[in-house]
Design a protein around this motif. Structure first.
Motif, PDB file in Angstrom:
ATOM      1  N   ALA A  95       0.546 -62.244 -12.466  1.00 25.52           N
ATOM      2  CA  ALA A  95       1.629 -63.099 -11.974  1.00 25.52           C
ATOM      3  C   ALA A  95       2.975 -62.381 -11.920  1.00 25.52           C
ATOM      4  N   GLN A  96       3.297 -61.630 -12.940  1.00 23.26           N
ATOM      5  CA  GLN A  96       4.586 -60.930 -12.973  1.00 23.26           C
ATOM      6  C   GLN A  96       4.691 -59.940 -11.802  1.00 23.26           C
ATOM      7  N   SER A  97       3.634 -59.182 -11.564  1.00 17.60           N
ATOM      8  CA  SER A  97       3.646 -58.203 -10.468  1.00 17.60           C
ATOM      9  C   SER A  97       3.699 -58.883  -9.107  1.00 17.60           C
ATOM     10  N   ILE A  98       3.018 -60.000  -8.971  1.00 15.03           N
ATOM     11  CA  ILE A  98       3.081 -60.765  -7.720  1.00 15.03           C
ATOM     12  C   ILE A  98       4.525 -61.178  -7.459  1.00 15.03           C
ATOM     13  N   ALA A  99       5.178 -61.715  -8.470  1.00 16.88           N
ATOM     14  CA  ALA A  99       6.560 -62.171  -8.317  1.00 16.88           C
ATOM     15  C   ALA A  99       7.501 -61.009  -8.025  1.00 16.88           C
ATOM     16  N   ILE A 100       7.327 -59.915  -8.726  1.00 16.06           N
ATOM     17  CA  ILE A 100       8.186 -58.745  -8.518  1.00 16.06           C
ATOM     18  C   ILE A 100       8.030 -58.221  -7.099  1.00 16.06           C
ATOM     19  N   ALA A 101       6.798 -58.157  -6.614  1.00 12.54           N
ATOM     20  CA  ALA A 101       6.567 -57.681  -5.243  1.00 12.54           C
ATOM     21  C   ALA A 101       7.227 -58.600  -4.223  1.00 12.54           C
ATOM     22  N   THR A 102       7.080 -59.898  -4.409  1.00 11.26           N
ATOM     23  CA  THR A 102       7.679 -60.844  -3.458  1.00 11.26           C
ATOM     24  C   THR A 102       9.190 -60.719  -3.449  1.00 11.26           C
ATOM     25  N   VAL A 103       9.794 -60.652  -4.614  1.00 13.19           N
ATOM     26  CA  VAL A 103      11.252 -60.510  -4.695  1.00 13.19           C
ATOM     27  C   VAL A 103      11.691 -59.203  -4.033  1.00 13.19           C
ATOM     28  N   ALA A 104      10.974 -58.123  -4.306  1.00 11.17           N
ATOM     29  CA  ALA A 104      11.346 -56.809  -3.749  1.00 11.17           C
ATOM     30  C   ALA A 104      11.261 -56.797  -2.223  1.00 11.17           C
ATOM     31  N   VAL A 105      10.185 -57.345  -1.683  1.00 11.17           N
ATOM     32  CA  VAL A 105      10.022 -57.382  -0.226  1.00 11.17           C
ATOM     33  C   VAL A 105      11.060 -58.308   0.391  1.00 11.17           C
ATOM     34  N   GLU A 106      11.194 -59.502  -0.158  1.00 15.00           N
ATOM     35  CA  GLU A 106      12.116 -60.477   0.436  1.00 15.00           C
ATOM     36  C   GLU A 106      13.570 -60.033   0.353  1.00 15.00           C
ATOM     37  N   ARG A 107      13.936 -59.301  -0.683  1.00 12.57           N
ATOM     38  CA  ARG A 107      15.301 -58.786  -0.784  1.00 12.57           C
ATOM     39  C   ARG A 107      15.622 -57.917   0.436  1.00 12.57           C
ATOM     40  N   VAL A 108      14.696 -57.052   0.807  1.00 12.42           N
ATOM     41  CA  VAL A 108      14.873 -56.179   1.970  1.00 12.42           C
ATOM     42  C   VAL A 108      14.847 -56.991   3.258  1.00 12.42           C
ATOM     43  N   THR A 147      11.885 -66.912 -10.210  1.00 12.07           N
ATOM     44  CA  THR A 147      11.744 -67.766 -11.398  1.00 12.07           C
ATOM     45  C   THR A 147      10.526 -67.395 -12.233  1.00 12.07           C
ATOM     46  N   HIS A 148       9.577 -66.657 -11.660  1.00 11.79           N
ATOM     47  CA  HIS A 148       8.361 -66.269 -12.388  1.00 11.79           C
ATOM     48  C   HIS A 148       8.526 -64.953 -13.145  1.00 11.79           C
ATOM     49  N   ILE A 149       9.622 -64.274 -12.939  1.00 11.41           N
ATOM     50  CA  ILE A 149       9.839 -62.993 -13.616  1.00 11.41           C
ATOM     51  C   ILE A 149      10.479 -63.284 -14.972  1.00 11.41           C
ATOM     52  N   ARG A 150       9.718 -63.063 -16.005  1.00  7.94           N
ATOM     53  CA  ARG A 150      10.189 -63.370 -17.351  1.00  7.94           C
ATOM     54  C   ARG A 150      11.089 -62.264 -17.885  1.00  7.94           C
ATOM     55  N   HIS A 151      10.545 -61.119 -18.057  1.00  7.05           N
ATOM     56  CA  HIS A 151      11.312 -59.976 -18.534  1.00  7.05           C
ATOM     57  C   HIS A 151      10.852 -58.763 -17.735  1.00  7.05           C
ATOM     58  N   VAL A 154      11.036 -51.560 -17.621  1.00  9.55           N
ATOM     59  CA  VAL A 154      11.306 -50.361 -16.820  1.00  9.55           C
ATOM     60  C   VAL A 154      10.254 -50.202 -15.720  1.00  9.55           C
ATOM     61  N   ILE A 155       8.998 -50.371 -16.056  1.00  7.54           N
ATOM     62  CA  ILE A 155       7.920 -50.224 -15.073  1.00  7.54           C
ATOM     63  C   ILE A 155       8.062 -51.278 -13.978  1.00  7.54           C
ATOM     64  N   ASP A 156       8.380 -52.509 -14.370  1.00  5.87           N
ATOM     65  CA  ASP A 156       8.572 -53.582 -13.389  1.00  5.87           C
ATOM     66  C   ASP A 156       9.720 -53.263 -12.443  1.00  5.87           C
ATOM     67  N   ARG A 157      10.834 -52.803 -12.992  1.00  7.10           N
ATOM     68  CA  ARG A 157      11.988 -52.469 -12.152  1.00  7.10           C
ATOM     69  C   ARG A 157      11.671 -51.298 -11.233  1.00  7.10           C
ATOM     70  N   MET A 158      10.945 -50.326 -11.754  1.00  5.80           N
ATOM     71  CA  MET A 158      10.562 -49.176 -10.940  1.00  5.80           C
ATOM     72  C   MET A 158       9.619 -49.601  -9.806  1.00  5.80           C
ATOM     73  N   SER A 159       8.643 -50.440 -10.116  1.00  3.87           N
ATOM     74  CA  SER A 159       7.710 -50.867  -9.068  1.00  3.87           C
ATOM     75  C   SER A 159       8.444 -51.704  -8.021  1.00  3.87           C
TER      76      SER A 159
END
Length: 177
Positions: A95-108, A147-151, A154-159
């Protein structure tokens, strides 16, 4: 003094790249849904809704391509395959990676859509309408996923940074091929 003029904005090219990007987004969610069944079942309803939005966005741009008698972008297949791989891998990580990917793509995507509206201005009302029609849902995908990104470690921010950079690269390639 001779002034260098910026390249003319080509709304047709923008529509083609947006159409390919929406195809990629549909496939990101398809890949995430495939793995979320195992790794993040609570996200399935949200991912299905987001995928349905992206399918509608793709249809908006497909209709605009047809109206303009333009072929789809050469990056269409790259976006589809790359999107599915990204979705599958981030879905596999949960779930965390799914949310991080969506935020990263949508930001761009959001930055590009807003810039496109400024660049096109009033020169092509149909392109402006097509782009404007999807903006609020793309913002919703970003905000809801955040809202799904808890914490974010470093790896999450890098990905997230890598995913954003790859998204930028795919858009750049699409605008040039």
């Amino acid at each position: 003094m001779h002034r260098i003029q910026p390249p003319a904005i080509d709304p047709g090219r923008i529509i083609k790249v947006n159409h390919a990007g929406e195809h990629g987004a549909v496939n990101i969610y398809a890949g995430q849904i495939a793995m979320a069944r195992l790794r993040a079942p609570s996200l399935l309803p949200e991912l299905a809704a987001f995928k349905a939005h992206e399918e509608r966005h793709r249809a908006i741009f497909a209709k605009e391509l047809k109206r303009r008698s333009l072929p789809r972008c050469r990056s269409f297949c790259l976006c589809g395959v790359g999107g599915y791989v990204l979705g599958f891998l981030t879905g596999l990580m949960g779930a965390q990676s799914i949310a991080i990917a969506t935020v990263a793509v949508e930001r761009v995507v959001l930055r590009h859509l807003r810039q496109q509206l400024l660049d096109i201005g009033t020169t092509d009302p149909d392109a402006t309408t097509a782009i404007s029609a999807i903006l609020s849902e793309e913002q919703h995908h970003h905000d809801q996923s955040a809202t799904h990104i808890r914490h974010a470690g470093v790896i999450d921010r890098m990905s997230g940074s890598v995913i954003s950079a790859v998204t930028e690269a795919v858009i750049w390639i699409g605008m040039r091929i």
